[in-house]
Design a protein around this motif. Structure first.
Motif, short mmCIF file in Angstrom:
data_model
loop_
_atom_site.label_atom_id
_atom_site.label_comp_id
_atom_site.label_asym_id
_atom_site.label_seq_id
_atom_site.Cartn_x
_atom_site.Cartn_y
_atom_site.Cartn_z
N PHE A 13 1.01 11.91 6.60
CA PHE A 13 1.85 11.37 7.57
C PHE A 13 1.20 10.74 8.78
O PHE A 13 1.60 9.58 9.14
CB PHE A 13 3.07 12.29 8.13
N GLU A 14 0.22 11.08 9.29
CA GLU A 14 -0.78 10.58 10.36
C GLU A 14 -1.28 9.37 9.92
O GLU A 14 -1.56 8.33 10.57
CB GLU A 14 -1.83 11.67 10.56
N ALA A 15 -1.57 9.09 8.41
CA ALA A 15 -2.21 8.13 8.10
C ALA A 15 -1.29 6.99 7.89
O ALA A 15 -1.55 5.87 8.35
CB ALA A 15 -2.99 8.50 6.59
N PHE A 16 -0.12 7.28 7.72
CA PHE A 16 1.03 6.45 7.51
C PHE A 16 1.27 5.89 8.89
O PHE A 16 1.44 4.56 9.19
CB PHE A 16 2.31 6.86 6.95
N LYS A 17 1.42 6.74 9.86
CA LYS A 17 1.49 6.14 11.25
C LYS A 17 0.48 5.44 11.91
O LYS A 17 0.43 4.28 12.58
CB LYS A 17 1.42 7.46 12.19
N GLY A 18 -0.93 5.62 11.21
CA GLY A 18 -2.03 4.95 11.50
C GLY A 18 -2.12 3.62 11.01
O GLY A 18 -3.51 3.07 10.68
N ASP A 19 -1.30 3.22 10.16
CA ASP A 19 -1.13 2.05 9.21
C ASP A 19 -2.21 2.13 8.17
O ASP A 19 -2.86 1.03 7.89
CB ASP A 19 -1.37 0.73 10.16
N GLN A 20 -2.42 3.15 7.43
CA GLN A 20 -3.19 3.06 6.22
C GLN A 20 -2.51 2.88 5.01
O GLN A 20 -3.05 2.66 4.16
CB GLN A 20 -3.88 4.54 6.20
N PHE A 21 -1.09 2.79 5.06
CA PHE A 21 -0.31 2.59 3.74
C PHE A 21 1.01 2.49 4.51
O PHE A 21 1.39 2.56 5.67
CB PHE A 21 -0.22 3.57 2.72
N THR B 70 -8.38 6.70 -4.93
CA THR B 70 -7.57 5.46 -4.59
C THR B 70 -7.51 4.86 -5.83
O THR B 70 -8.28 4.90 -6.86
CB THR B 70 -8.61 4.51 -3.72
N LEU B 71 -6.38 3.82 -6.01
CA LEU B 71 -6.22 2.83 -7.08
C LEU B 71 -5.81 1.71 -6.55
O LEU B 71 -5.16 1.74 -5.72
CB LEU B 71 -5.06 3.43 -7.89
N THR B 72 -6.33 0.84 -7.21
CA THR B 72 -5.76 -0.84 -6.93
C THR B 72 -5.37 -1.62 -8.40
O THR B 72 -6.24 -1.60 -9.29
CB THR B 72 -6.94 -1.60 -6.38
N TYR B 73 -4.06 -1.99 -8.47
CA TYR B 73 -3.50 -2.84 -9.43
C TYR B 73 -3.49 -4.09 -8.98
O TYR B 73 -3.15 -4.60 -7.75
CB TYR B 73 -2.26 -2.07 -9.77
N ASP C 98 0.93 -9.49 -5.10
CA ASP C 98 -0.37 -9.55 -5.98
C ASP C 98 -1.32 -8.28 -6.19
O ASP C 98 -2.09 -8.31 -7.12
CB ASP C 98 -1.29 -10.79 -4.88
N GLU C 99 -0.97 -7.52 -5.48
CA GLU C 99 -1.90 -6.29 -5.25
C GLU C 99 -1.17 -4.98 -4.95
O GLU C 99 -0.22 -4.93 -4.11
CB GLU C 99 -3.11 -6.16 -4.28
N TYR C 100 -1.36 -3.72 -5.71
CA TYR C 100 -0.75 -2.61 -5.21
C TYR C 100 -1.98 -1.78 -4.88
O TYR C 100 -2.81 -1.77 -5.63
CB TYR C 100 -0.17 -1.99 -6.46
N ARG C 101 -2.10 -1.04 -3.70
CA ARG C 101 -2.85 0.10 -3.67
C ARG C 101 -2.33 1.27 -3.45
O ARG C 101 -1.42 1.56 -2.82
CB ARG C 101 -3.80 -0.53 -2.26
N ILE C 102 -2.90 2.26 -3.79
CA ILE C 102 -2.33 3.78 -3.87
C ILE C 102 -3.48 4.66 -3.26
O ILE C 102 -4.42 4.80 -3.73
CB ILE C 102 -1.98 4.17 -5.18
N GLU C 103 -3.12 5.28 -2.08
CA GLU C 103 -3.98 6.24 -1.45
C GLU C 103 -3.72 7.47 -1.66
O GLU C 103 -2.48 7.73 -1.59
CB GLU C 103 -4.34 5.82 0.03
N TYR C 104 -4.64 8.43 -2.00
CA TYR C 104 -4.07 9.71 -2.22
C TYR C 104 -4.50 10.71 -1.05
O TYR C 104 -5.68 10.55 -0.45
CB TYR C 104 -4.82 10.35 -3.54
N ARG D 133 0.68 -1.17 0.05
CA ARG D 133 0.06 0.02 0.07
C ARG D 133 0.82 1.20 0.17
O ARG D 133 1.52 1.40 0.92
CB ARG D 133 -0.89 -0.10 1.00
N LEU D 134 0.69 2.03 -1.13
CA LEU D 134 1.48 3.21 -1.00
C LEU D 134 0.64 4.51 -0.95
O LEU D 134 -0.34 4.43 -1.38
CB LEU D 134 2.27 3.37 -2.42
N GLY D 135 1.14 5.76 -0.24
CA GLY D 135 0.63 6.92 -0.31
C GLY D 135 0.99 7.85 -1.39
O GLY D 135 2.19 8.00 -1.88
N SER D 136 0.30 8.78 -2.08
CA SER D 136 0.59 9.89 -2.92
C SER D 136 -0.13 11.10 -2.39
O SER D 136 -1.35 11.13 -1.83
CB SER D 136 0.23 9.35 -4.31
#
Length: 616
Positions: A274-282, A236-239, A260-266, A62-65
């Motif tokens: 950054f708070e989303a990263f700390k909260g395990d969203q990506f 969001t995107l899911t590949y 198997d899967e890439y997820r990208i959250e914007y 899971r990646l953030g953008s």
């Protein structure tokens, strides 16, 4: 060489050439290098040395953008393209990550370069297939090239020396050049992303005619290892990995694309991200702020080891950079070189290093900072010969004065630098009227700095404050990514914070960065609006250099002349990626020399994920 994100060139079929001691011309070969060294991998290699051929397939990354997206069209220069589109589309050739500017076959199994570098022919791998099962053809290659130069002015400039593209035999596409000796053109053509002509000329699920000249949010079809499975526009995107991908056993693909899967959250705000990263969203955070890296990782997931902090120098080992505050010469006030130089005397990097950067950064003093052929000292040898050949077109100080940035860091040094800045403004025709620096008409010298988000605001404030002491009125304007991109593309700014990445093989992209032909070409990265005959002449010498030594000498000459014109207030860089990541992944024991390899050669580690907590 263009710093493009992607892939390309494949294995030899047909005429077999002996394992080459260097890139050959006039024969079919499976690799191409511009660095003067022989390619590492031969004609019968099965995989790159740095991959784990037994890497497990599975899991999700899971990646953030920051920002958003509004198109899946990979060609158009307008709009915000979706991250990860390179997972769907492929290029003719793909780089090795443990060599400098060396490319191997992907959609093209082989290529043949004319002995005088006047043309190159690519032979498409007969196994290459689109996701619908149709073969990738030479016609697709030619059509993709023609659409790029028809619809994208940036690409038209980049490929300006290519006069024709045609199918010259079944499965073979030939590109002809308008000059000889341009050794980089075969490589940059290898970076061309190929799109399916039959799909773009067909109709969508509703029966509507597709149009590659328009933006679209229809999920694209490509030849790559992933397909776009789902998305939420702008968010969001899911590949998902294709089990029927044609290149599963292709040598450049073995040991790669393991998730198997890439997820990208914007996200629209960096702090929220950054708070989303700390909260395990990506899962993966590339830190861009020294203070945050030094002070903001005291939360439980770091303390108990679920998040790992690590520096990766590999990501910068093959690249150079220049970044900073760039005045727009399309504005009359910045056309005087003394004015541009004065701005640099007002930038107190040393103070910022002491108070905000925690000593993590180096000041940039070259357009090729981090590369071995940056200019240093005074010119000599072949570099001096090249500069002498354009002596009447370049600033005389390049022969007598090495470039150095002003040094501040104390109140006394800053005062001295500001006195120098004021003297330069005075020489350019400005005078102090009370606390205002004004021109002959009494108009105060004022400008706006355009920023993409708040990260650079404290750095820019340093210029605002210091220039204010000598009567210059500077304002900051921070905008969101879409507005920033649109204004940057249309050159709608006084000063912009931006820069240029450089590779080990500088070449045709220098026109795109600094050439007169792109000074008013919307969307080009000629942010400063440079249109200088001396710089054009040096770029030409780089592009058609007979050998590597001459190319490097010409690059040093270009670097020296660009610095002498003061087109930028250089800022700073860190030659490592500062990465924080949730500990769910593993990578080969030895990473490649020129990339951390994430996420391409990493994989999901079930045991680590079990300890960390699986991705949600």
């Amino acid at each position: 060489m263009k710093l493009a994100p992607l892939l390309a060139l494949g294995l030899l079929l047909g005429l077999a050439a002996p394992a080459q001691a260097q890139t050959q011309t006039g024969v079919w070969t499976n690799s191409f290098s511009t660095n003067g060294e022989p390619p590492k991998y031969g004609l019968d290699y099965t995989h790159f040395d740095y991959v784990n051929v037994d890497a497990p397939k599975g899991g999700v990354v899971r990646l953030g953008s920051l920002g958003g997206f509004d198109t899946f069209n990979p060609i158009l220069p307008k709009g915000e393209g979706a991250d990860g589109i390179g997972l769907v589309y492929e290029t003719l050739m793909t780089p090795s990550q443990d060599e400098v500017n060396t490319y191997y076959g992907l959609l093209a199994e082989s290529l043949m370069i004319a002995p005088d570098y006047s043309a190159v022919t690519f032979r498409v791998d007969p196994d290459a297939k689109w996701a619908d099962g149709e073969p990738v053809t030479a016609e697709d290659v030619v059509w993709s090239f023609n659409k790029n130069i028809e619809l994208n002015p940036n690409q038209a400039q980049y490929y300006a020396n290519i006069v024709s593209a045609e199918v010259t035999a079944p499965g073979e596409a030939t590109f002809t050049f308008d000059q000889t000796g341009n050794r980089e053109l075969p490589l940059i053509l290898g970076q061309l992303a190929i799109v399916p002509q039959h799909w773009w000329e067909g109709t969508d699920g509703k029966g509507n005619q597709r149009n590659i000249g328009e933006s679209t949010l229809e999920p694209p079809m490509g030849s790559g290892p992933y397909e776009l499975a789902s998305f939420e526009a702008g968010r969001t995107l899911t590949y998902k990995r294709r089990e029927d991908y044609w290149g599963l056993d292709q040598p450049t693909r073995v040991g790669t694309n393991n998730f198997d899967e890439y997820r990208i959250e914007y996200f629209l705000d960096l702090t929220v991200q950054f708070e989303a990263f700390k909260g395990d969203q990506f899962d993966w955070w590339n830190e861009n702020q020294a203070r945050r890296w030094a002070t903001a990782y005291d939360f439980p997931a770091v303390a108990d080891g679920r998040i790992i902090k690590e520096l990766f120098p590999q990501d910068y080992a093959g690249n150079g950079v220049m970044v900073g505050f760039i005045p727009n010469l399309r504005r009359e006030k910045f056309q005087d070189q003394r004015v541009r130089e004065a701005l640099n005397y007002a930038f107190d990097f040393e103070e910022l290093s002491n108070t905000q950067f925690f000593g993590q950064y180096d000041r940039i003093d070259s357009y090729f900072f981090g590369l071995p052929f940056r200019s240093t000292g005074l010119p000599k040898g072949e570099e001096l010969e090249i500069l002498n050949s354009v002596r009447d077109l370049v600033p005389p100080e390049v022969f007598t004065e090495p470039y150095t940035n002003p040094v501040s860091g104390t109140p006394a040094k800053l005062r001295e630098n500001l006195r120098t800045a004021l003297q330069l403004f005075t020489e350019a025709g400005y005078t102090l009227d009370g606390n205002r620096l004004v021109d002959a008409n009494g108009t105060q010298f004022a400008f706006e700095i355009l920023l993409n988000g708040p990260t650079i605001e404290p750095v820019a404030q340093n210029l605002v404050t210091n220039l204010g002491q000598i009567g210059v009125a500077v304002t900051l304007r921070t905008v969101d990514s879409p507005q920033y991109i649109n204004r940057a593309r249309s050159f709608d700014y006084d000063v912009i914070y931006a820069g240029w990445g450089q590779s080990f093989s500088p070449g045709n992209e220098q026109r795109y960065f600094f050439g007169s032909s792109t000074a008013n070409e919307e969307g080009a990265q000629n942010y400063a609006g440079i249109a200088d005959p001396g710089i054009d002449a040096l770029i030409d010498k780089i592009i058609v250099a007979d050998d590597r030594a001459t190319q490097e000498a010409a690059v040093m000459a270009l670097d020296r002349v660009l610095l002498a014109h003061h087109y930028i207030v250089p800022s700073y860089t860190l030659r490592n990626s500062r990465i924080a990541r949730w500990d769910r992944f593993s990578h080969p024991e030895t990473l490649p020399e020129f990339s951390s390899g994430f996420p391409t050669i990493w994989w999901y580690d079930e045991a680590k994920a079990a300890k960390t907590g699986g991705a949600q």
